[in-house]
Design a protein around this motif. Sequence first.
Motif, PDB file in Angstrom:
ATOM      1  N   LEU A 227      76.962  27.351   7.212  1.00 20.93           N
ATOM      2  CA  LEU A 227      76.440  26.829   8.470  1.00 20.93           C
ATOM      3  C   LEU A 227      77.059  27.649   9.596  1.00 20.93           C
ATOM      4  O   LEU A 227      78.265  27.862   9.620  1.00 20.93           O
ATOM      5  CB  LEU A 227      76.824  25.360   8.661  1.00 20.93           C
ATOM      6  CG  LEU A 227      76.372  24.385   7.585  1.00 20.93           C
ATOM      7  CD1 LEU A 227      76.856  22.983   7.927  1.00 20.93           C
ATOM      8  CD2 LEU A 227      74.863  24.408   7.416  1.00 20.93           C
ATOM      9  N   CYS A 228      76.241  28.109  10.514  1.00 26.07           N
ATOM     10  CA  CYS A 228      76.743  28.926  11.617  1.00 26.07           C
ATOM     11  C   CYS A 228      75.934  28.612  12.867  1.00 26.07           C
ATOM     12  O   CYS A 228      74.695  28.585  12.826  1.00 26.07           O
ATOM     13  CB  CYS A 228      76.619  30.406  11.252  1.00 26.07           C
ATOM     14  SG  CYS A 228      77.361  31.515  12.453  1.00 26.07           S
ATOM     15  N   LEU A 229      76.636  28.353  13.971  1.00 28.37           N
ATOM     16  CA  LEU A 229      75.995  28.040  15.239  1.00 28.37           C
ATOM     17  C   LEU A 229      76.539  29.017  16.282  1.00 28.37           C
ATOM     18  O   LEU A 229      77.741  29.055  16.530  1.00 28.37           O
ATOM     19  CB  LEU A 229      76.327  26.594  15.619  1.00 28.37           C
ATOM     20  CG  LEU A 229      75.651  26.029  16.846  1.00 28.37           C
ATOM     21  CD1 LEU A 229      75.384  24.547  16.616  1.00 28.37           C
ATOM     22  CD2 LEU A 229      76.522  26.211  18.058  1.00 28.37           C
ATOM     23  N   ILE A 230      75.661  29.846  16.862  1.00 28.85           N
ATOM     24  CA  ILE A 230      76.069  30.890  17.798  1.00 28.85           C
ATOM     25  C   ILE A 230      75.503  30.587  19.187  1.00 28.85           C
ATOM     26  O   ILE A 230      74.290  30.498  19.356  1.00 28.85           O
ATOM     27  CB  ILE A 230      75.554  32.270  17.330  1.00 28.85           C
ATOM     28  CG1 ILE A 230      76.050  32.564  15.917  1.00 28.85           C
ATOM     29  CG2 ILE A 230      75.988  33.363  18.304  1.00 28.85           C
ATOM     30  CD1 ILE A 230      75.382  33.756  15.265  1.00 28.85           C
ATOM     31  N   PRO A 231      76.385  30.437  20.197  1.00 27.94           N
ATOM     32  CA  PRO A 231      75.886  30.183  21.551  1.00 27.94           C
ATOM     33  C   PRO A 231      75.305  31.448  22.177  1.00 27.94           C
ATOM     34  O   PRO A 231      75.760  32.558  21.898  1.00 27.94           O
ATOM     35  CB  PRO A 231      77.146  29.729  22.299  1.00 27.94           C
ATOM     36  CG  PRO A 231      78.275  30.351  21.562  1.00 27.94           C
ATOM     37  CD  PRO A 231      77.850  30.460  20.126  1.00 27.94           C
ATOM     38  N   PHE A 232      74.295  31.254  23.023  1.00 23.76           N
ATOM     39  CA  PHE A 232      73.712  32.384  23.748  1.00 23.76           C
ATOM     40  C   PHE A 232      73.196  31.901  25.098  1.00 23.76           C
ATOM     41  O   PHE A 232      73.035  30.707  25.324  1.00 23.76           O
ATOM     42  CB  PHE A 232      72.579  33.040  22.936  1.00 23.76           C
ATOM     43  CG  PHE A 232      71.300  32.255  22.901  1.00 23.76           C
ATOM     44  CD1 PHE A 232      70.309  32.459  23.853  1.00 23.76           C
ATOM     45  CD2 PHE A 232      71.087  31.297  21.926  1.00 23.76           C
ATOM     46  CE1 PHE A 232      69.134  31.725  23.826  1.00 23.76           C
ATOM     47  CE2 PHE A 232      69.913  30.564  21.884  1.00 23.76           C
ATOM     48  CZ  PHE A 232      68.935  30.775  22.837  1.00 23.76           C
ATOM     49  N   HIS A 233      72.975  32.838  25.984  1.00 28.05           N
ATOM     50  CA  HIS A 233      72.342  32.510  27.264  1.00 28.05           C
ATOM     51  C   HIS A 233      71.459  33.670  27.718  1.00 28.05           C
ATOM     52  O   HIS A 233      71.704  34.828  27.377  1.00 28.05           O
ATOM     53  CB  HIS A 233      73.397  32.180  28.341  1.00 28.05           C
ATOM     54  CG  HIS A 233      74.156  33.374  28.806  1.00 28.05           C
ATOM     55  ND1 HIS A 233      75.226  33.895  28.110  1.00 28.05           N
ATOM     56  CD2 HIS A 233      73.982  34.183  29.883  1.00 28.05           C
ATOM     57  CE1 HIS A 233      75.684  34.951  28.746  1.00 28.05           C
ATOM     58  NE2 HIS A 233      74.955  35.152  29.817  1.00 28.05           N
ATOM     59  N   ILE A 234      70.438  33.327  28.467  1.00 29.04           N
ATOM     60  CA  ILE A 234      69.548  34.302  29.071  1.00 29.04           C
ATOM     61  C   ILE A 234      70.053  34.514  30.499  1.00 29.04           C
ATOM     62  O   ILE A 234      70.224  33.547  31.240  1.00 29.04           O
ATOM     63  CB  ILE A 234      68.085  33.798  29.086  1.00 29.04           C
ATOM     64  CG1 ILE A 234      67.633  33.363  27.672  1.00 29.04           C
ATOM     65  CG2 ILE A 234      67.162  34.855  29.684  1.00 29.04           C
ATOM     66  CD1 ILE A 234      67.648  34.439  26.618  1.00 29.04           C
ATOM     67  N   PRO A 235      70.330  35.748  30.914  1.00 28.84           N
ATOM     68  CA  PRO A 235      70.930  35.962  32.236  1.00 28.84           C
ATOM     69  C   PRO A 235      69.982  35.684  33.399  1.00 28.84           C
ATOM     70  O   PRO A 235      68.774  35.901  33.302  1.00 28.84           O
ATOM     71  CB  PRO A 235      71.335  37.442  32.199  1.00 28.84           C
ATOM     72  CG  PRO A 235      70.404  38.056  31.225  1.00 28.84           C
ATOM     73  CD  PRO A 235      70.117  36.999  30.192  1.00 28.84           C
TER      74      PRO A 235
END
Length: 189
Positions: free
Chosen positions: A57-65
């Motif tokens: 299980l892997c959860l990676i945070p991201f954001h759109i600039p």
Amino acid sequence: MKRRLNALERKPKLGSVNERIPYGSFQSPSVEGTEGAQYTHTLGVINSTGLNQPVLLCLIPFHIPVVNGTVQDVSVTVWLRDMVTQGKTSEITLTKALYNTGTRSVTFSWLHPQPIGFDDTNQWKGFAVDYRVNKRVNIDGTSWTVGMGNPMLITGVPAGTYVEESATGNPRVDGSLTPTDGGPPTWVS
């Protein structure tokens, strides 16, 4: 064999009791790397030595600039790769269409091909978080694309724990986990 089993009862191997798996990372506010389909970059590496669980299980945070009040038209494709067999999950592309006002996450529930078991002869095992920069923008001399950070969850679980487990990794944005027994998710601490 009996001596090894007794040792494991005293101190289970990493990951066998839902412990977080160590992660080395190279993340940045906007991921680094040359734009283009021919370039693959690595965000970081998950040390899975001793995982002994068939599902990662892997959860990676991201954001759109957002620059100068404008959501930027950027794109990055991300996937997980097993460093022993070179097997990989399905890819997921993060674009401007996924923007909201905060950080979101990509969730993987991968029934992975990496060898497990106490007779595994690999001295070191790992999973790479790979990505490809599809589109970036340059504003006032600064290059921007999707930003990604350290995984917020990396652990191994037995097969059949969650409905979302898949040999493709089932990558999804803001994906939840549904226990197969119908109960609420619980974590061993």
